[in-house]
Design a protein around this motif. Sequence first.
Motif, PDB file in Angstrom:
ATOM      1  N   LEU A   8       0.833  -1.197   0.000  1.00 41.18           N
ATOM      2  CA  LEU A   8       0.000   0.000   0.000  1.00 41.18           C
ATOM      3  C   LEU A   8       0.873   1.254   0.000  1.00 41.18           C
ATOM      4  CD1 LEU A   8      -2.680   1.498   0.197  1.00 41.18           C
ATOM      5  CD2 LEU A   8      -2.583   1.218   2.693  1.00 41.18           C
ATOM      6  N   ALA A   9       1.884   1.278   0.854  1.00 42.49           N
ATOM      7  CA  ALA A   9       2.792   2.427   0.883  1.00 42.49           C
ATOM      8  C   ALA A   9       3.525   2.579  -0.443  1.00 42.49           C
ATOM      9  CB  ALA A   9       3.788   2.264   2.034  1.00 42.49           C
ATOM     10  N   PHE A  10       3.961   1.453  -1.003  1.00 44.18           N
ATOM     11  CA  PHE A  10       4.634   1.500  -2.305  1.00 44.18           C
ATOM     12  C   PHE A  10       3.720   2.111  -3.357  1.00 44.18           C
ATOM     13  CE2 PHE A  10       4.948  -0.496  -6.476  1.00 44.18           C
ATOM     14  CZ  PHE A  10       6.239  -0.143  -6.856  1.00 44.18           C
ATOM     15  N   ALA A  11       2.467   1.663  -3.410  1.00 42.63           N
ATOM     16  CA  ALA A  11       1.536   2.162  -4.423  1.00 42.63           C
ATOM     17  C   ALA A  11       1.275   3.655  -4.248  1.00 42.63           C
ATOM     18  CB  ALA A  11       0.227   1.380  -4.344  1.00 42.63           C
ATOM     19  N   LEU A  12       1.101   4.090  -3.008  1.00 42.68           N
ATOM     20  CA  LEU A  12       0.820   5.507  -2.755  1.00 42.68           C
ATOM     21  C   LEU A  12       1.993   6.386  -3.187  1.00 42.68           C
ATOM     22  CD1 LEU A  12      -0.859   5.283   0.775  1.00 42.68           C
ATOM     23  CD2 LEU A  12      -1.984   5.753  -1.407  1.00 42.68           C
ATOM     24  N   VAL A  13       3.189   6.006  -2.785  1.00 46.11           N
ATOM     25  CA  VAL A  13       4.361   6.851  -3.057  1.00 46.11           C
ATOM     26  C   VAL A  13       4.791   6.750  -4.518  1.00 46.11           C
ATOM     27  CG1 VAL A  13       6.795   7.205  -2.520  1.00 46.11           C
ATOM     28  CG2 VAL A  13       5.150   6.805  -0.679  1.00 46.11           C
ATOM     29  N   PRO A 166      -1.518   1.783   9.931  1.00 38.17           N
ATOM     30  CA  PRO A 166      -2.570   1.362  10.872  1.00 38.17           C
ATOM     31  C   PRO A 166      -3.935   1.081  10.259  1.00 38.17           C
ATOM     32  CG  PRO A 166      -1.417   3.343  11.648  1.00 38.17           C
ATOM     33  CD  PRO A 166      -1.052   3.141  10.221  1.00 38.17           C
ATOM     34  N   TRP A 167      -4.216   1.624   9.082  1.00 35.21           N
ATOM     35  CA  TRP A 167      -5.594   1.575   8.587  1.00 35.21           C
ATOM     36  C   TRP A 167      -6.029   0.159   8.228  1.00 35.21           C
ATOM     37  CZ3 TRP A 167      -7.279   5.864  10.253  1.00 35.21           C
ATOM     38  CH2 TRP A 167      -6.432   6.973  10.303  1.00 35.21           C
ATOM     39  N   GLY A 168      -5.151  -0.647   7.693  1.00 30.69           N
ATOM     40  CA  GLY A 168      -5.514  -2.029   7.413  1.00 30.69           C
ATOM     41  C   GLY A 168      -5.760  -2.822   8.680  1.00 30.69           C
ATOM     42  N   ALA A 204     -12.016  -8.835   4.728  1.00 35.22           N
ATOM     43  CA  ALA A 204     -10.694  -8.335   5.081  1.00 35.22           C
ATOM     44  C   ALA A 204      -9.638  -8.928   4.155  1.00 35.22           C
ATOM     45  CB  ALA A 204     -10.384  -8.673   6.537  1.00 35.22           C
ATOM     46  N   PHE A 205      -9.792 -10.215   3.838  1.00 33.80           N
ATOM     47  CA  PHE A 205      -8.857 -10.863   2.916  1.00 33.80           C
ATOM     48  C   PHE A 205      -8.981 -10.236   1.529  1.00 33.80           C
ATOM     49  CE2 PHE A 205      -7.042 -14.390   0.458  1.00 33.80           C
ATOM     50  CZ  PHE A 205      -5.949 -14.711   1.251  1.00 33.80           C
TER      51      PHE A 205
END
Length: 325
Positions: A8-13, A166-168, A204-205
């Motif tokens: 998720l962080a990779f995709a955002l940045v 934290p959101w996940g 969630a999965f």
Amino acid sequence: MMVGHALLAFALVAGTLSLAGRSRERALSVGLIAAGFAVVPDADMVYALAGLLDANYDSVFSVTEAFWETSTVVHRSVTHSLVVAVPAAVAFGLWTAESRVVRASAAALAVALVTAAHLITGPLAALVMVAFLVSGFVVSSLADSQGKAGPVTVFGAAVVGIWSHPWGDMFTGEPPHLFYPLTDSAVVERVALSPDPTLHLLGAFGLEIATLWLAALVYCHISNISISENVNRRAALGVVYGVAVLAIDPPTLSVSYQFVFSIVAVGILAAVPFSRARFRTRFPGDLSLPDRMTTPEGVLRALLTGLAGLTAALLAYTAAYVLFV
């Protein structure tokens, strides 16, 4: 979940930098740095290893249960705070500076964070803060030596990576303490996707798989790669997993091992290419990868096919559960 946090962080940045016109190499490298920082908050799981000392080793499930029960003592507290993330990111950024004085200030800030955690919460909080900061400094050092990233870039990647984490976790286990040490009352209970515990787990999965697809879309867009041309039709075999609804107990967050292990196995089977002729010529016990998976293109094709197979398996199982259970 750690894979989801990182991607998720990779995709955002990486996606943001690409849209801003930065080069492919820069977008991908900074995206990887953010991905590294996104898993740093889970360094607090180091304390959960203490649970293995008192575990009942009768079965794998009893050991994992002891591990997770111990993890809830400090997990998702000081290391998952949006407040703590800012001074921590400052320390991580300063750590990559060339000046020894600036690097010393990063170490001093880290000591201050550990001291504050000890005074506010206690020695256990200080321990996990140490694990959190050490992990962050490792990522910072790698970003500096391998990614040629300076203090500003590392700071930005750290903030996005840690804040995105934290959101996940809102959908699994205990909610994170988002505003520690200011308050713990921001989110008092897990966000439920369905009153049915099995549908909640499947949802969630599904969010986790959606995150993987988002990262894949960003990477393929930046690299000018077609996803559809790199998904083998054997991914469709994942729909066979629907029959698992008759073979295993309905999974929940409390008891999900059989479901998770089996459905991931389906994705792996879809990912690995094989042929009957090659299989017949292999020696027993030969676990080497097929030739088609030894190139970057082959690895990407296998990953996308496996992800597609995993998606098909989840959709098939969910449909079967809704219809027949």
